[in-house]
Design a protein around this motif. Sequence first.
Motif, PDB file in Angstrom:
ATOM      1  N   LEU A  62       0.885  -1.161  -0.006  1.00 20.11           N
ATOM      2  CA  LEU A  62       0.226  -0.145   0.277  1.00 20.11           C
ATOM      3  C   LEU A  62       0.949   1.470   0.036  1.00 20.11           C
ATOM      4  O   LEU A  62       1.865   1.664   0.361  1.00 20.11           O
ATOM      5  CB  LEU A  62      -0.812   0.121   0.772  1.00 20.11           C
ATOM      6  N   GLU A  66      -2.081   7.324   0.629  1.00 15.59           N
ATOM      7  CA  GLU A  66      -4.206   6.386   0.281  1.00 15.59           C
ATOM      8  C   GLU A  66      -4.175   5.938   1.503  1.00 15.59           C
ATOM      9  O   GLU A  66      -5.379   5.929   2.051  1.00 15.59           O
ATOM     10  CB  GLU A  66      -3.368   5.633  -0.838  1.00 15.59           C
ATOM     11  N   SER A  67      -3.419   4.698   1.770  1.00 15.59           N
ATOM     12  CA  SER A  67      -3.834   4.288   3.213  1.00 15.59           C
ATOM     13  C   SER A  67      -3.043   3.444   3.506  1.00 15.59           C
ATOM     14  O   SER A  67      -1.451   3.416   3.067  1.00 15.59           O
ATOM     15  CB  SER A  67      -4.970   2.959   1.896  1.00 15.59           C
ATOM     16  N   VAL A  69      -2.257   0.080   6.976  1.00 12.49           N
ATOM     17  CA  VAL A  69      -2.420  -1.132   7.608  1.00 12.49           C
ATOM     18  C   VAL A  69      -0.919  -1.261   9.077  1.00 12.49           C
ATOM     19  O   VAL A  69      -0.059  -1.822   8.646  1.00 12.49           O
ATOM     20  CB  VAL A  69      -2.528  -2.655   7.282  1.00 12.49           C
ATOM     21  N   ASP A  85      -5.774   0.565  11.069  1.00  8.33           N
ATOM     22  CA  ASP A  85      -5.908   1.199   9.256  1.00  8.33           C
ATOM     23  C   ASP A  85      -6.562   2.820   9.092  1.00  8.33           C
ATOM     24  O   ASP A  85      -7.418   3.038   9.626  1.00  8.33           O
ATOM     25  CB  ASP A  85      -6.479  -0.351   8.644  1.00  8.33           C
ATOM     26  N   TYR A  86      -5.913   3.494   8.194  1.00 10.81           N
ATOM     27  CA  TYR A  86      -6.846   4.069   7.389  1.00 10.81           C
ATOM     28  C   TYR A  86      -6.460   3.775   5.416  1.00 10.81           C
ATOM     29  O   TYR A  86      -5.946   3.276   5.227  1.00 10.81           O
ATOM     30  CB  TYR A  86      -6.351   5.341   8.030  1.00 10.81           C
ATOM     31  N   ARG A  87      -7.358   4.472   5.014  1.00 13.99           N
ATOM     32  CA  ARG A  87      -7.546   4.110   3.947  1.00 13.99           C
ATOM     33  C   ARG A  87      -8.723   5.585   3.233  1.00 13.99           C
ATOM     34  O   ARG A  87      -9.220   6.320   4.182  1.00 13.99           O
ATOM     35  CB  ARG A  87      -8.266   2.740   3.340  1.00 13.99           C
ATOM     36  N   ASP A  88      -8.681   5.538   1.878  1.00 14.79           N
ATOM     37  CA  ASP A  88      -9.199   6.647   0.834  1.00 14.79           C
ATOM     38  C   ASP A  88      -8.648   7.727   1.249  1.00 14.79           C
ATOM     39  O   ASP A  88      -9.926   8.884   1.464  1.00 14.79           O
ATOM     40  CB  ASP A  88     -11.121   6.472   1.590  1.00 14.79           C
ATOM     41  N   LEU A  89      -7.199   7.873   1.587  1.00 14.71           N
ATOM     42  CA  LEU A  89      -6.630   8.768   1.909  1.00 14.71           C
ATOM     43  C   LEU A  89      -6.883  10.322   1.105  1.00 14.71           C
ATOM     44  O   LEU A  89      -7.015   9.784   0.418  1.00 14.71           O
ATOM     45  CB  LEU A  89      -5.525   8.898   2.874  1.00 14.71           C
ATOM     46  N   ALA A  96      -9.717  11.544   5.580  1.00 15.85           N
ATOM     47  CA  ALA A  96      -9.462  10.204   6.080  1.00 15.85           C
ATOM     48  C   ALA A  96     -10.469   9.188   6.594  1.00 15.85           C
ATOM     49  O   ALA A  96     -11.121   9.522   7.236  1.00 15.85           O
ATOM     50  CB  ALA A  96      -7.969   9.141   6.489  1.00 15.85           C
ATOM     51  N   THR A  97     -10.695   7.241   5.877  1.00 14.53           N
ATOM     52  CA  THR A  97     -11.948   6.678   6.959  1.00 14.53           C
ATOM     53  C   THR A  97     -10.445   6.043   8.377  1.00 14.53           C
ATOM     54  O   THR A  97      -9.352   5.248   7.109  1.00 14.53           O
ATOM     55  CB  THR A  97     -12.468   5.740   5.703  1.00 14.53           C
ATOM     56  N   LEU A  98     -11.247   5.470   9.454  1.00 14.08           N
ATOM     57  CA  LEU A  98      -9.664   5.108   9.831  1.00 14.08           C
ATOM     58  C   LEU A  98     -10.609   3.246  10.799  1.00 14.08           C
ATOM     59  O   LEU A  98     -12.125   3.337  10.619  1.00 14.08           O
ATOM     60  CB  LEU A  98      -9.594   5.116  11.495  1.00 14.08           C
TER      61      LEU A  98
END
Length: 194
Positions: A62, A66-67, A69, A85-89, A96-98
């Motif tokens: 990853l 951007e994301s 883990v 994790d974070y994603r959709d940064l 960002a989504t955690l």
Amino acid sequence: MLEEKFEGKLVGLRALRSEDAEHHLRWRNDPEVVRWATAGDPCFGPVTAEAVALGFDTMLRLNPRESAVFTVEDLAGGAVIGMADYRDLDPYAGVATLGVTIGEREFWGLGHGSDALRLLVDHLFGAYPLNRLELDTWSGNERAVRAFTRLGFREEGRRRSAVLLDGNRYDSVLFGMLREEWPNGTRDAVNAAV
């Protein structure tokens, strides 16, 4: 992936390693972990070792812009106990989504998940020009709802009856935090409470 380790009071977050796959396989095949982490979502588990291996290959590559883990380790004993994790940064929108999952049951309800989430929020607001962080859970996971609220996340919306678990309907609950809400005493309150 970052090689540094972020340490809190109870846990440390470190970069994911290939040997962490065995823990993910165990957690994703534990019905109680699947229940609380994802409201029983069959996409989370149960899974085969081959499926976890494929997912790990992707997670290890990853792009942290951007994301990412992270592995959650207990500081007292060094045990691997979960993942964050974070994603959709999105640097343009500043969002960002955690997510945090403590997979080892003996660490549930002791503050390890809250500490991991606090470290992740500190990292993201410190490393990126983000304005907003968000995460969600299901209304039946009262422990997560309390932890998110204690950390300063605010409930921002519900998708009513969007989750079906064991024949019962629950809401999907969205939480958000703005950058200016994080340093305004929330961090000190959390540190005092943990």
